[in-house]
Design an enzyme around this catalytic site. Structure first.
Site, PDB file in Angstrom:
ATOM      1  N   ARG A 102     135.897  14.531  81.800  1.00 19.47           N
ATOM      2  CA  ARG A 102     135.905  14.253  80.355  1.00 19.47           C
ATOM      3  C   ARG A 102     134.915  15.131  79.596  1.00 19.47           C
ATOM      4  NH1 ARG A 102     134.576   8.121  80.914  1.00 19.47           N
ATOM      5  NH2 ARG A 102     133.089   9.264  82.190  1.00 19.47           N
ATOM      6  N   ASP A 116     130.947   0.303 104.002  1.00 19.37           N
ATOM      7  CA  ASP A 116     130.516   1.639 103.603  1.00 19.37           C
ATOM      8  C   ASP A 116     130.493   2.613 104.783  1.00 19.37           C
ATOM      9  OD1 ASP A 116     129.526   3.296 101.443  1.00 19.37           O
ATOM     10  OD2 ASP A 116     127.602   3.326 102.492  1.00 19.37           O
ATOM     11  N   HIS A 131     133.432   5.840 108.947  1.00 18.85           N
ATOM     12  CA  HIS A 131     132.789   6.840 109.808  1.00 18.85           C
ATOM     13  C   HIS A 131     132.660   6.383 111.273  1.00 18.85           C
ATOM     14  CE1 HIS A 131     132.009   8.673 106.051  1.00 18.85           C
ATOM     15  NE2 HIS A 131     130.952   7.963 105.732  1.00 18.85           N
TER      16      HIS A 131
END
Ligand code: NAP
Length: 484
Positions: free
Chosen positions: A51, A235, A240
Site C-alpha cells: 500500500r 509456531d 519446522h
C-alpha cells in the site's frame, strides 16, 4: 572446489508485501546475493507491491537501504548493487482494492516465468489470489509463494487451501517452510540416500532414539501479542519440527522428485502416534532482574500459551516401531541451536575388557548456528596404557570440507526462491501434508485447552522446565546439552 551456479530462466517476480519485514530482511537481500552469484538473469524483474506510496526510484532507495542493513552487500562481496536495483520496480496496491492492478500487469512481460510472493498476512492471501485471477494477471503457469503460518488449525488450513485452489492448481502453490531450504536439511537426504553406509542402520534395530531441537535465545519480544495467539506448538512444531521429523523418518522415495518425496513425508505424518498428555511438557520463561517474563511480553498476566514445548512421540510403522522421537523447541533458552541427533544403540557385546563407558555412535545434524554434520565414533585413545576407548567426532562441517566455497552456500530463502523459478516443488509443503500435520497437532492443543493446562515456568536462558529433562530421564536417556 569450484561451486557451480546454474542460472535460472528469465522471470518476473512480484513481491506483495515488498515493503515488509520479511522482504527487507530476507527476500530482497537474498535475491541480491543470487544476482551477485550470476544465478539471476540480467533481464529478470522484481516488482514490489504494497500500500505504501513509492515510485520506482523511491523503492530502489528503500531496497538499497534494506540490503545495506541486512548483509546483502558485505556478505556477497559484490559491488553490483546499482545494476541490481535497476531490475526493481514498484506499484502501490491494496490487496483488497481495485487500483494498481493494470499498472502491475503492464510491468509484467508475459513471456517469462511469473511468480507472485505473498509476503503479507495470510488473511490477504484470498484477496490476492482472486484479484490476480480476475484481472487476468495470473496464467495457468504462474506460481504463488505463500508464507507461514498456513492456518492455525486443520479447519482454517483447509479453508486456506480451498481459497487458493479456487484460482490456482496445487502445482502452482509453493508453501514455504524455510527450514527445508537449509543446506544441511538437503544434505540429510543426500547422506541418507546417497550412501550405502547409513540406510541399513536407519531403523529400530540399530537406532536407540532421535532428538530434534530448535532452541532460540530470543524472547517473543515485540511480537508478544501476536505470538500469544499461537505458541510454540503452532509456531514451530506443526511446521519446522515436523518437517525435520519427516525427512529423518521417511522411506526412500523412488526418485528425488517433488511428489515422490512429499508422498513419503505424508506417510510419516499419518503414521505418527497421538502424544500421551504425560509425554508432553509446556513451559513459559520467567522474568530476569532485567528482562520481562513471557506473560509480560505477551501482555497477558494469565496467558496459558507456551513459549516452550518438549515431547516424546512414536511412529507406528515397521521401520520405527519402539524408537522414541523426542522434540523440543523454545524461546529464551540457554543457546541458539537447531539440531537433529540420531543416537545409535549400544554394541550388543564388547570385546574390550574393563570398558564400560557405554560408547555410542551418534550422528549430529546441525542446522544452526553453523550448518554441518558430525558422526561420533569410538576409537582407541592414543598412546600407551592398553586399550582405552574414547569417542571422537568425525567432523563433516561445511567450513572445513568446502573451504572458501562454504561462504557461497545460498541461504534458505535464496535457494527456495530459485526453486520457485525453476518450478521445483520438492522443498515446499503440499496441501495435504500441511493438513495432516494440523490433524496431528490439533488434538494436542485441544486437550490443553479443555484441561486448561498451565505451562510450567522455566528460568530464562536455561534448558527449559525441569519436567522436560525428566521426560528423557524416565527413559534412561538425556537431552544433548545445549552448548553455549
Ligand atoms: P510485515 O512487516 O507486517 O509486512 C506486511 C507487508 O504487507 C507490508 O509490506 C505491508 O505494506 C503489506 N500490506 C499490509 N496490508 C496490505 C494490503 N491490504 N495490501 C497490500 N499490502 C499490504 O510482515 P512480515 O513480517 O514481512 O511478514 C509477511 C508474511 O511473512 C506474513 O505472512 C508472516 O507471517 C510471514 N513470515 C514472516 C517472517 C519474518 O521473519 N518477518 C517469518 C516467517 C513468516 P504496506 O503497509 O505498505 O501496505
Amino acid at each position: 572446489m569450484v561451486s557451480r551456479v546454474i542460472p535460472v530462466e528469465d522471470f518476473d517476480l512480484v513481491i506483495f508485501g515488498g515493503t515488509g519485514d520479511l522482504a527487507r530482511r530476507k527476500i530482497l537481500p537474498g535475491l541480491f546475493r543470487r544476482y551477485c552469484s550470476g544465478q539471476m538473469p540480467k533481464d529478470a524483474r522484481i516488482i514490489g507491491a504494497a500500500r505504501s506510496e513509492f515510485d520506482h526510484d523511491g523503492y530502489r532507495t528503500f531496497v538499497r537501504e534494506a540490503i545495506e542493513e541486512f548483509g546483502g552487500v558485505d556478505k556477497a562481496g559484490c559491488t553490483e548493487l546499482d545494476s541490481f536495483l535497476n531490475q526493481l520496480f514498484y506499484t502501490p496496491i491494496n490487496a483488497k482494492g481495485v487500483e494498481g492492478w493494470d499498472t502491475l500487469k503492464s510491468l509484467m512481460r508475459g513471456n517469462v516465468v511469473q511468480a507472485f510472493y505473498f509476503s503479507v498476512a495470510p488473511s490477504l492471501f484470498g484477496d490476492l489470489a482472486e484479484r490476480l485471477h480476475d484481472n487476468k494477471i495470473a496464467t495457468p503457469d504462474s506460481r504463488i509463494v505463500v508464507e507461514k503460518p498456513f492456518g492455525r488449525d486443520l479447519e482454517s488450513a483447509k479453508e486456506l487451501n480451498a481459497t487458493l485452489r479456487e484460482h490456482f492448481d496445487e502445482t502452482q502453490i509453493y508453501r514455504i517452510d524455510h527450514y527445508l531450504g537449509k543446506e544441511t536439511v538437503q544434505n540429510l537426504m543426500a547422506v541418507r540416500f546417497g550412501n550405502i553406509l547409513f540406510e541399513p542402520l536407519w531403523n529400530n534395530k540399530y537406532v536407540d532414539h532421535i532428538q530434534i531441537t530448535v532452541a532460540e535465545t530470543v524472547s517473543v519480544g515485540g511480537r508478544g501479542a501476536y505470538y500469544d495467539k499461537s505458541g510454540a506448538m503452532r509456531d514451530m512444531v506443526q511446521n519446522h519440527l515436523m518437517q525435520l521429523l519427516c525427512l529423518i523418518a521417511m522411506e526412500p522415495p523412488s526418485q528425488f522428485e517433488p511428489d515422490a518425496v512429499r508422498d513419503e513425508k505424508l506417510k510419516v505424518i499419518r503414521a505418527l502416534e497421538p502424544v500421551e498428555p504425560h509425554h508432553i511438557v509446556r513451559g513459559q520463561y520467567d522474568a530476569t532482574p532485567d528482562e520481562q517474563s513471557y506473560r509480560d511480553d505477551a501482555g497477558d498476566p494469565k496467558s496459558f500459551t507456551e513459549s516452550f514445548v518438549a515431547m516424546k512421540t512414536h511412529i507406528a510403522n515397521w521401520r520405527w516401531a519402539g524408537v522414541p522421537f523426542y522434540m523440543r523447541t523454545g524461546k529464551k533458552m540457554r543457546a541458539r541451536s537447531s539440531e537433529i541427533i540420531v543416537v545409535f544403540k549400544d554394541l550388543n557385546h564388547s570385546i574390550f575388557e574393563g570398558d564400560d563407558a557405554g560408547h555410542r555412535n551418534v550422528l549430529t545434524i546441525q542446522l544452526q548456528p553453523n550448518e554441518g554434520m558430525t558422526l561420533d565414533v569410538t576409537i582407541k585413545e592414543p598412546g600407551p596404557g592398553g586399550m582405552r576407548l574414547i569417542d571422537v567426532p568425525l567432523d563433516m562441517s561445511f567450513d572445513e570440507a568446502l573451504g572458501p566455497d562454504a561462504d557461497d552456500i545460498p541461504e534458505a530463502y535464496e535457494r527456495l526462491i530459485m526453486d520457485v523459478i525453476r518450478g521445483n516443488q520438492t522443498l515446499f509443503m503440499r496441501g495435504d501434508e500441511v493438513e495432516a500435520a494440523w490433524a496431528w497437532t490439533d488434538p494436542i492443543i485441544q486437550g490443553w485447552e479443555a484441561r486448561r493446562d498451565v505451562p510450567k515456568p522455566y528460568d530464562a536462558y536455561s534448558r527449559g522446565p525441569e519436567d522436560a529433562m525428566a521426560l528423557l530421564h524416565r527413559d534412561g536417556r538425556k537431552w544433548r546439552d545445549l552448548s553455549v
